[in-house]
Design a protein around this motif. Structure first.
Motif: not given
Length: 413
Positions: A364-375, A3-17
């Motif tokens: 993954i090193p904590d120095s990696f911070n590339a933009p992540h727009t979607e899964d 589950l991504r840090a954005s929590n979107a998928r986790a939140a949606i999954t919980l909402l579905i439940g």
């Protein structure tokens, strides 16, 4: 997967439940055959493909896993003798690849960079969970499949993995998205030629294992993909692909994978989902005391090393959490998964220390911070692949213990 840090998928999954629970009396969900009754769990099998899996917590299956390990050593010894090898067995090198969704690009890059460095070993055993289960067969098959690994993790996008369902379809079905594209992707790269390669390696004493979660039994299942490939069963390729999909089936996000089994000729159906629901990464069950069993069985001692690729950062990623129910719940769920993954590393580390196995960890090193727009963001995966590749090509700085671990002093024991 993860589950991504954005929590979107986790939140949606919980909402579905929550919604499904509220609407359950009026919902028509997809049909299924009866689940295996609790008292018959340990007797369920796939006809014609017996002894290809190990149920964690079942003593008989752990004993069978131990027997398979012993037989693998005998096959290895026979192969080496036929090849003119004399003297002690070479080091047994284990590779464990974790879940992490599109973060699997890190592991793919690391493996290919390891090849470029010229130091990548032939692994005695490879294990995978979720995205790690998608990587594991190609890692096991060796550098000849490096180009496939690169293609899988640097050229695909979300449309190659999932097809979103409408809200109504999601509420009356079994997931937010259809994973038919993932089935198609696996079908493209996992063919009979790959199974033949894996079967040949099984004859040399090597093992390929992936993990799923039997949701009915709430139990982790380890599947011996090498034995399935070597079985030459007409359904071997189908089952092999099915288990790769099952290990990556995020509950609520992707449909569960239904596996037909029998008990005494009576048909049942098991519901399998992402192996990460039970463990983010594994090597072998802690109940299997490798060092003690080697001594008890009179097997020749050998050097053993394990390399764990954690497709995730291990530092706590900061994010401002909005003051809303679903955002808070989603953040909490992703935090739970993150800490579970770190707990898995501690479990593996302590098990390897007990058994005299050299521990090595990549993440993954904590120095990696590339933009992540979607899964499954293609550009994000390409950049992450490059990070893993470059670090390994230069000689990866493997960590010798999990983050924050401090061994107790003699005074504390």
């Amino acid at each position: 997967m993860k589950l991504r840090a954005s929590n979107a998928r986790a939140a949606i999954t919980l909402l579905i439940g929550l919604v499904v629970l509220l609407l359950a009396p009026g919902c028509a969900t997809p049909p299924r055959q009866p689940a295996v009754p609790d008292q018959l769990q340990n007797q369920a099998l796939i006809p014609g493909l017996e002894k290809i899996r190990y149920r964690i917590g079942n003593p008989d299956d752990i004993a069978e896993m131990e027997r398979e390990g012993i037989e693998s050593i005998k096959r290895e010894e026979a192969y080496l003798a036929a090849s003119g090898h004399h003297g002690p067995l070479p080091p047994a090198v284990f590779l464990a690849i974790s879940g992490g969704g599109d973060n699997g690009a890190f592991g793919a890059g690391l493996l290919n960079g390891w090849t470029a460095a010229g130091t990548r070993p032939t692994f005695k055993m490879v294990t995978g969970v979720s995205t790690g289960a998608l990587t594991a067969p190609f890692a096991f098959a060796g550098p000849a499949y490096d180009a496939t690994l690169k293609a899988v993790y640097t050229t695909i996008s979300a449309k190659d993995i999932l097809e979103p369902r409408s809200l109504l379809a999601a509420l009356t079905s079994d997931a937010m998205a259809d994973n038919h594209p993932l089935w198609k992707l696996i079908g493209k790269y996992v063919d009979q030629a790959l199974l033949d390669v894996i079967a040949a390696e099984y004859a040399k004493g090597r093992l390929l294992l992936v993990g799923t979660t039997d949701l009915d039994a709430r139990r982790a299942i380890i599947w011996n993909l090498t034995k399935i490939a070597a079985s030459r069963h007409p359904r071997a390729l189908e089952l092999f692909r099915t288990l790769m999909v099952a290990s990556a089936a995020i509950p609520g996000a992707f449909p569960p994978t239904m596996i037909d089994v029998e008990v005494g000729g009576q048909p049942y159906q098991e519901m399998h989902v992402d192996g990460g629901a039970m463990a983010q990464v594994f090597v072998y069950p802690p109940s299997l005391h490798l060092k003690d069993e080697t001594r008890r069985l009179g097997l020749k001692p050998r050097e053993r090393r394990v390399y764990v690729i954690r497709n995730s950062r291990l530092d706590p990623e900061w994010s401002q959490v909005e003051r809303s129910t679903m955002t808070i719940a989603g953040r909490a769920i992703s935090s739970l998964i993150h800490t579970q993954g770190i707990g898995d590393l501690y479990r593996i580390y302590l098990t390897t220390q007990r058994d005299g196995v050299d521990f090595n960890l990549a993440f993954i090193p904590d120095s990696f911070n590339a933009p992540h727009t979607e899964d499954f963001d293609t550009e994000f995966m390409r950049q992450l692949y490059a990070v893993g590749y470059d670090m390994a090509a230069k000689g990866y700085p493997w960590q010798k213990k999990p983050p924050g671990f401090t061994a107790p002093s003699s005074a504390d024991r």
